[in-house]
Design a protein around this motif. Structure first.
Motif, PDB file in Angstrom:
ATOM      1  N   LYS A   1      -1.727   0.043  24.621  1.00  0.00           N
ATOM      2  CA  LYS A   1      -0.405   0.220  24.147  1.00  0.00           C
ATOM      3  C   LYS A   1       0.554   0.591  25.201  1.00  0.00           C
ATOM      4  O   LYS A   1       0.033   1.024  26.327  1.00  0.00           O
ATOM      5  CB  LYS A   1      -0.682   1.834  23.444  1.00  0.00           C
TER       6      LYS A   1
ATOM      7  N   ASP B   1      -1.784  12.174  26.788  1.00  0.00           N
ATOM      8  CA  ASP B   1      -1.813  12.293  28.216  1.00  0.00           C
ATOM      9  C   ASP B   1      -2.293  13.283  29.007  1.00  0.00           C
ATOM     10  O   ASP B   1      -1.997  13.795  29.932  1.00  0.00           O
ATOM     11  CB  ASP B   1      -0.072  12.169  28.537  1.00  0.00           C
TER      12      ASP B   1
ATOM     13  N   CYS C   1       3.141   2.760  27.482  1.00  0.00           N
ATOM     14  CA  CYS C   1       3.196   3.983  27.756  1.00  0.00           C
ATOM     15  C   CYS C   1       3.797   4.205  29.019  1.00  0.00           C
ATOM     16  O   CYS C   1       3.953   3.269  29.801  1.00  0.00           O
ATOM     17  CB  CYS C   1       1.898   4.880  27.586  1.00  0.00           C
ATOM     18  N   ASN C   2       4.272   5.534  29.110  1.00  0.00           N
ATOM     19  CA  ASN C   2       5.117   6.008  30.373  1.00  0.00           C
ATOM     20  C   ASN C   2       4.589   6.783  31.199  1.00  0.00           C
ATOM     21  O   ASN C   2       5.195   7.738  31.929  1.00  0.00           O
ATOM     22  CB  ASN C   2       6.485   6.372  30.107  1.00  0.00           C
TER      23      ASN C   2
ATOM     24  N   ASP D   1       5.802   8.911  22.840  1.00  0.00           N
ATOM     25  CA  ASP D   1       5.147   7.613  22.828  1.00  0.00           C
ATOM     26  C   ASP D   1       3.673   7.824  23.094  1.00  0.00           C
ATOM     27  O   ASP D   1       2.889   6.806  23.058  1.00  0.00           O
ATOM     28  CB  ASP D   1       5.843   6.730  23.756  1.00  0.00           C
ATOM     29  N   ASP D   2       3.259   9.180  23.807  1.00  0.00           N
ATOM     30  CA  ASP D   2       1.954   9.125  24.015  1.00  0.00           C
ATOM     31  C   ASP D   2       1.678  10.830  24.092  1.00  0.00           C
ATOM     32  O   ASP D   2       1.908  11.276  24.964  1.00  0.00           O
ATOM     33  CB  ASP D   2       1.456   8.483  25.400  1.00  0.00           C
TER      34      ASP D   2
ATOM     35  N   GLU E   1       3.319  10.833  16.967  1.00  0.00           N
ATOM     36  CA  GLU E   1       3.253   9.562  17.672  1.00  0.00           C
ATOM     37  C   GLU E   1       2.609   8.294  16.593  1.00  0.00           C
ATOM     38  O   GLU E   1       1.970   8.913  15.588  1.00  0.00           O
ATOM     39  CB  GLU E   1       2.541   9.442  18.852  1.00  0.00           C
TER      40      GLU E   1
END
Length: 626
Positions: free
Chosen positions: A137, A182, A139-140, A178-179, A190
């Motif tokens: 996926k 974390d 992710c940042n 987006d995640d 999400e």
């Protein structure tokens, strides 16, 4: 080739943690002889396992399903208004990873820190989290791994209802992320990731990743399936082997026929939260009082064995979906599409009662990474469709992942096939009602704000008084016309909807429902009648000090014994707010590291992908890559 009668390490139980331990150890040194013993069938190339969309069949108790064992409360529960809980456990190589919903989440950082055990903080474990992941996926953040054996993706389908859910969640104050895996985000929504390899479309199970991949290239990993471990063999207090019974040859002239395998270096129990404590007790490890009653020689008096059983709880409510919605009702594939982690506001806390507020102050308040509840949506009705009226649906799930309630499990016989005494403990702490009640209300408000919302399926909601503003009502034709394009109203006239006496007013759908004290009681009764397991059992062999009821130490050694470890989720001293497959893998990776250290070995990482079961499309990730 016949199975050896003596090996270096025996791993008892082929669930996620057991597969990790057996695979990591065997691959680290081709000369190390490892045996993995599993009570269920081999999962290799089983289409009922690797095809993601048909997992629902593996959850059914219909006489045809041999992939799960069902534990039922021994006694009726007053906390469930006379019901008995039923908790399925996987009975197949790969354990839950072979038959679960394939939903990927992680525990919060504070969950691991709450273990209060050296070497088990979130910071300690992040490298192992990364080592096991093949994260597919976008992710940042840098908390994920990309070369590991376990594939994680968005799966093959994200429906419009998923995006509808996220938009509606934002409307009630739950922002998109987006995640939220974390390790620190506890308030957000999400697209819910899945244990599906996006390149092959197959389930990413632990046995394929850690066991079959090694057995394809080495001969030192010996697999025994359809064999239930009866007991550990001790010489004094040192574990030197195990006795197991073949499931297809349980008895001979009324007596169990055991096979003995010796272990030169270590025995590892990885039979799960409900299996591991039973093996310990049959082996003489547990409460001395219980063991003496069953005429079992006491090896180590550990009253904590089988105690402090924990799970996660769920309820579900079903809603009508618009005719143009893409759902799984025609062919119930069962992919859950989104997840929503939420914490209550100050105003909402005032309504949740003294029991939960005490829990909030001591458990949640100062740990902002812990979600009080999870909520999710399934694009379809998670129910028996033969009992539902025609139409399209979506299902809202409410998950309680930090229950205050506790249960227990203990053997009643030395026979490994004799049912144990089991008390799930569901809802036996009153504090657990408030967060589920609150989550029902919140997910209902999300549903009512979705563009695809077309009313509530009254049979799958609490029974409010008909005159209450909270009363559940299906939608009528007039209101549906206001919400549907003209071209789609034909579905209504054909009988998709029925007209209740007091239908929804379309102008009021986006106003928050006001609940009375009687309404809250109706929700609590509904919870007691319908709350179920999420198949997330943990905690019966806790890793904590001996004087606090602990069973294993920080290196997972069983107190009072030598060469015996427990490596599965039974070792958790507190709950983990997650779908527990990820945590079982992580405990397995940690346990493998501890064993390798003691054996003077290191994790071996291949330079190129190692082939395993042939897959017609794409190429799997390296089975042991970091």
């Amino acid at each position: 080739m016949g199975q050896p009668q003596e090996v270096d390490v025996i791993v008892c139980g082929g669930g996620p943690a057991g597969c990790v331990v057996a695979g990591r150890l065997a691959y680290a040194d081709p000369n190390l002889q490892v045996m993995l013993i599993e009570g269920g069938n081999n999962n290799r190339d089983d289409p009922w396992v690797y095809r993601p969309g048909i997992y629902v069949r593996n959850m059914q108790r219909d006489g045809l399903n041999d992939k799960a064992t069902f534990y039922t409360d021994t006694m009726e529960s007053s906390h469930l208004r006379g019901r008995k809980s039923i908790v399925p456990c996987a009975n197949i190589l790969g354990g839950g990873s072979s038959i679960n919903f394939q939903m990927y989440t992680r525990a919060s950082a504070s969950d691991w820190d709450d273990f209060k055990t050296e070497g088990w903080t979130a910071e300690d474990l992040v490298p192992l989290m990364k080592r096991l992941e093949n994260y597919q996926k976008p992710c940042n953040n840098d908390s994920h791994g990309y070369d590991g054996p376990i594939a994680i993706s968005n799966g093959g389908q994200i429906t419009a209802l998923a995006h509808d859910f996220i938009r509606a969640a934002d409307a009630i104050g739950v922002p998109f992320s987006d995640d939220i895996q974390d390790l620190k985000t506890a308030h957000g929504a999400e697209i819910w990731a899945k244990y599906i390899n996006r390149h092959t479309g197959r389930r990413s199970d632990a046995a394929t990743a850690y066991v079959h991949s090694v057995m394809d290239v080495q001969t030192n990993l010996h697999l025994r399936t359809n064999c239930r471990v009866s007991r550990v063999i001790f010489e004094g207090s040192t574990a030197v082997g195990v006795a197991y019974v073949h499931s297809r040859n349980r008895a001979h002239k009324g007596e169990l026929r055991e096979t003995i395998v010796r272990a030169r270096k270590s025995v590892v129990l990885s039979s799960g939260t409900l299996g591991t404590p039973q093996i310990l007790e049959r082996s003489g490890v547990g409460s001395a009082k219980l063991l003496k009653e069953l005429d079992i020689k006491v090896v180590s008096d550990l009253p904590g064995v089988g105690e402090q059983y924990q799970d996660h709880y769920t309820t579900l409510s079903i809603y009508r979906a618009s005719n143009e919605s893409v759902t799984t009702d025609d062919f119930l594939r069962g992919d859950k599409e989104t997840q929503d982690k939420i914490r209550p506001t100050e105003e909402e806390l005032k309504e949740m009662g003294p029991e939960f507020n005490k829990l909030w102050d001591t458990y949640f308040k100062d740990k902002p990474d812990k979600p009080v509840m999870f909520g999710s949506i399934v694009s379809g009705a998670y129910a028996d469709h033969s009992l539902l009226p025609p139409g399209k649906y979506f299902t809202m799930f409410q998950y309680l992942e930090y229950p205050a309630s506790r249960g227990k499990i203990h053997i009643q016989s030395t026979n490994p096939y004799k049912e144990p005494f089991y008390d799930s403990g569901f809802m036996n702490n009153k504090a657990d009602f408030a967060p589920i009640r609150w989550s029902y209300k919140k997910t209902r408000e999300v549903a009512r704000r979705m563009d695809g919302f077309r009313g509530e399926l009254t049979s799958h909601h609490p029974h409010f008084h008909p005159a209450s503003p909270a009363a559940v009502r299906d939608i009528d034709i007039k209101t549906a016309k206001q919400l549907l394009p003209d071209s789609l109203t034909v579905g209504i006239h054909m009988g998709t909807w029925h007209k209740p006496s007091e239908p929804y007013d379309a102008n009021k759908i986006h106003e928050d429902i006001q609940y009375s004290e009687d309404d809250d009681k109706a929700i609590d009764n509904w919870i007691a009648d319908h709350v179920e397991t999420t198949w997330h059992s943990l905690g019966t062999c806790a890793m904590k000090p001996l004087e606090q009821g602990g069973v294993v130490d920080k290196r997972l050694n069983v107190y009072g014994t030598q060469n015996l470890k427990c490596v599965d989720l039974s070792i958790c001293p507190d709950n983990l707010g997650t779908n527990t497959y990820s945590s079982a893998l992580l405990v397995g990776e940690k346990g493998a590291n501890l064993l390798l250290e003691e054996l003077g070995l290191k994790v071996r990482l291949p330079h190129a992908p190692v082939p395993h079961s042939p897959i017609p499309t794409g190429k799997p990730a390296a089975p042991m890559a970091r």
